[in-house]
Design an enzyme around this catalytic site. Structure first.
Site, short mmCIF file in Angstrom:
data_model
loop_
_atom_site.label_atom_id
_atom_site.label_comp_id
_atom_site.label_asym_id
_atom_site.label_seq_id
_atom_site.Cartn_x
_atom_site.Cartn_y
_atom_site.Cartn_z
N SER A 287 0.84 -1.21 -0.02
CA SER A 287 -0.12 -0.15 0.06
C SER A 287 0.74 1.04 0.20
O SER A 287 1.90 1.10 0.41
CB SER A 287 -0.99 0.03 1.37
OG SER A 287 -1.35 1.17 1.43
N TYR B 110 -2.35 0.20 10.85
CA TYR B 110 -2.10 -0.41 9.40
C TYR B 110 -0.89 -0.02 8.97
O TYR B 110 -0.35 -0.82 8.25
CB TYR B 110 -3.50 0.16 8.70
CG TYR B 110 -3.35 -0.15 7.29
CD1 TYR B 110 -3.59 -1.54 6.73
CD2 TYR B 110 -3.54 0.75 6.15
CE1 TYR B 110 -3.75 -1.94 5.55
CE2 TYR B 110 -3.77 0.33 4.84
CZ TYR B 110 -3.76 -1.19 4.50
OH TYR B 110 -3.98 -1.42 3.27
P1 NAP Z 1 -11.38 -5.94 0.88
O1 NAP Z 1 -12.42 -6.08 -0.61
O2 NAP Z 1 -11.97 -5.85 2.05
O3 NAP Z 1 -10.87 -7.73 0.70
C1 NAP Z 1 -9.92 -8.13 1.37
C2 NAP Z 1 -9.81 -9.59 1.33
O4 NAP Z 1 -8.92 -10.21 2.34
C3 NAP Z 1 -11.29 -10.41 1.45
O5 NAP Z 1 -11.44 -11.41 0.42
C4 NAP Z 1 -10.97 -11.23 2.66
O6 NAP Z 1 -11.72 -12.37 2.56
C5 NAP Z 1 -9.58 -11.46 2.94
N1 NAP Z 1 -9.01 -11.71 4.17
C6 NAP Z 1 -9.20 -10.84 5.22
N2 NAP Z 1 -8.44 -11.44 6.27
C7 NAP Z 1 -8.27 -12.72 5.77
C8 NAP Z 1 -7.89 -13.82 6.35
N3 NAP Z 1 -7.46 -13.94 7.86
N4 NAP Z 1 -7.48 -15.26 5.78
C9 NAP Z 1 -8.02 -15.09 4.41
N5 NAP Z 1 -8.25 -14.00 3.83
C10 NAP Z 1 -8.57 -12.93 4.57
O7 NAP Z 1 -10.30 -5.19 0.51
P2 NAP Z 1 -9.12 -4.96 -0.59
O8 NAP Z 1 -9.01 -3.66 -0.79
O9 NAP Z 1 -9.67 -5.72 -1.74
O10 NAP Z 1 -7.92 -5.34 0.05
C11 NAP Z 1 -7.06 -6.34 -0.44
C12 NAP Z 1 -5.43 -6.09 -0.27
O11 NAP Z 1 -5.43 -4.72 -0.72
C13 NAP Z 1 -5.44 -5.92 1.24
O12 NAP Z 1 -4.08 -6.38 1.88
C14 NAP Z 1 -5.44 -4.42 1.80
O13 NAP Z 1 -4.56 -3.89 2.67
C15 NAP Z 1 -4.76 -3.77 0.14
N6 NAP Z 1 -4.88 -2.49 0.01
C16 NAP Z 1 -6.40 -1.93 -0.24
C17 NAP Z 1 -6.41 -0.73 -0.48
C18 NAP Z 1 -7.65 -0.11 -0.83
O14 NAP Z 1 -7.88 1.22 -0.64
N7 NAP Z 1 -8.67 -0.89 -0.87
C19 NAP Z 1 -5.18 0.29 -0.62
C20 NAP Z 1 -3.80 -0.29 -0.36
C21 NAP Z 1 -3.89 -1.51 -0.11
P3 NAP Z 1 -12.56 -13.05 3.94
O15 NAP Z 1 -13.02 -12.14 4.89
O16 NAP Z 1 -13.44 -14.03 3.07
O17 NAP Z 1 -11.52 -14.13 4.60
#
Ligand code: NAP
Length: 246
Positions: free
Chosen positions: A134, A147
């Protein structure tokens, strides 16, 4: 046809779910993991992927997941993770911090450790680990320490992988997104949709597909090319906390 195998963690929503589409489109056989099997099964049906339960915070779950995978894994996308809360340091919620560290940091290393032999198998074919970091991996903001500390750790881990695996046929890329509209903010604010939506008030965030397409691009470069880092932000975001809102 000799299809290459890709594994995506946290594939039940957001960036992970869209990455299934992107990697299937470029020809991968895709294995997906997350805790919510109902969603995972629907996505697996839609894209012809294989859904397997995975909780990256649990060593046993990681091992069961990995046991179901083919001997050779060409791509591992370490995407599972997210943020919890936005409290200043002095109000630290220790349980939230531990959960974030377990998924974003330890989960990523657990998966990489467990898959290492499968990444190295049949070493004539290069493998690739894509860590989803990120901009929080090199910037900070008020209330974000839990975070940002995790994503700073991811950055250190990506660099260390590159040092420790030098000479091995494994590429390591870290992709660092700014705001992406997914369930990220909904999770961070405990299901409060009004607060989650307000994050994107008056600005256009990235879509999950923007990141998924970048992942597909980095893993399809020629085998000798390693894209170290890719920072992708919305046009309306200059820094994590500097947003242009109309
Ligand atoms: P999201 O829609 O909330 O997706 C998060 C995913 O992680 C879900 O599929 C969730 O699935 C899974 N997850 C969480 N805890 C888990 C665990 N203990 N075991 C297995 N799976 C787990 O959010 P997203 O934005 O797509 O996030 C994906 C990645 O991108 C993350 O690493 C986040 O930090 C990063 N990121 C996001 C942003 C943003 O603005 N959205 C920016 C920078 C980086 P389940 O709950 O079904 O397990």
């Amino acid at each position: 046809m000799n299809q290459k195998n890709a594994v995506i963690t946290g594939a039940s929503s957001g960036i992970g779910a869209e990455t299934i589409r992107a990697l299937v489109e470029v020809g991968f056989r895709v294995f997906i993991g997350a805790r919510r099997m109902d969603r995972l099964n629907k996505l697996a049906d839609k894209y012809g992927a294989t859904a397997l339960h995975l909780d990256v915070t649990q060593k046993n779950s990681v091992q069961h997941f990995v046991d179901e995978l083919p001997n050779k894994v060409h791509v591992l996308v370490n995407n599972a993770g997210g943020a919890l809360g936005l409290e200043p340091l002095v109000y630290m919620n220790e349980s939230d911090w531990l959960t974030m560290y377990q998924s974003n940091v330890l989960g990523l290393v657990r998966m990489s450790q467990a898959l290492y032999p499968r990444l190295l198998a049949d070493s004539r074919q290069v493998a690739h680990v894509v860590n989803i970091g990120s901009v929080a991996g090199f910037e900070t903001y008020v209330g974000g320490a839990g975070y940002t500390a995790c994503k700073h750790a991811v950055r250190a881990i990506s660099e260390t992988m590159r040092l420790e695996w030098l000479g091995k046929p494994i590429r390591i890329t870290e992709i660092d997104p700014g705001f992406v509209e997914t369930e990220f903010s909904l999770t961070r604010f405990g299901g409060d949709t009004v607060r989650a939506n307000s994050v994107y008030d008056g600005m256009k965030p990235l879509e999950a597909a923007d990141i998924a397409d970048a992942i597909a691009w980095v893993v399809t470069r020629p085998a000798h090319v390693n894209i170290d880092n890719m920072v992708i932000r919305p046009l309306d975001q200059a820094r994590i906390d500097k947003i242009s809102r109309k």
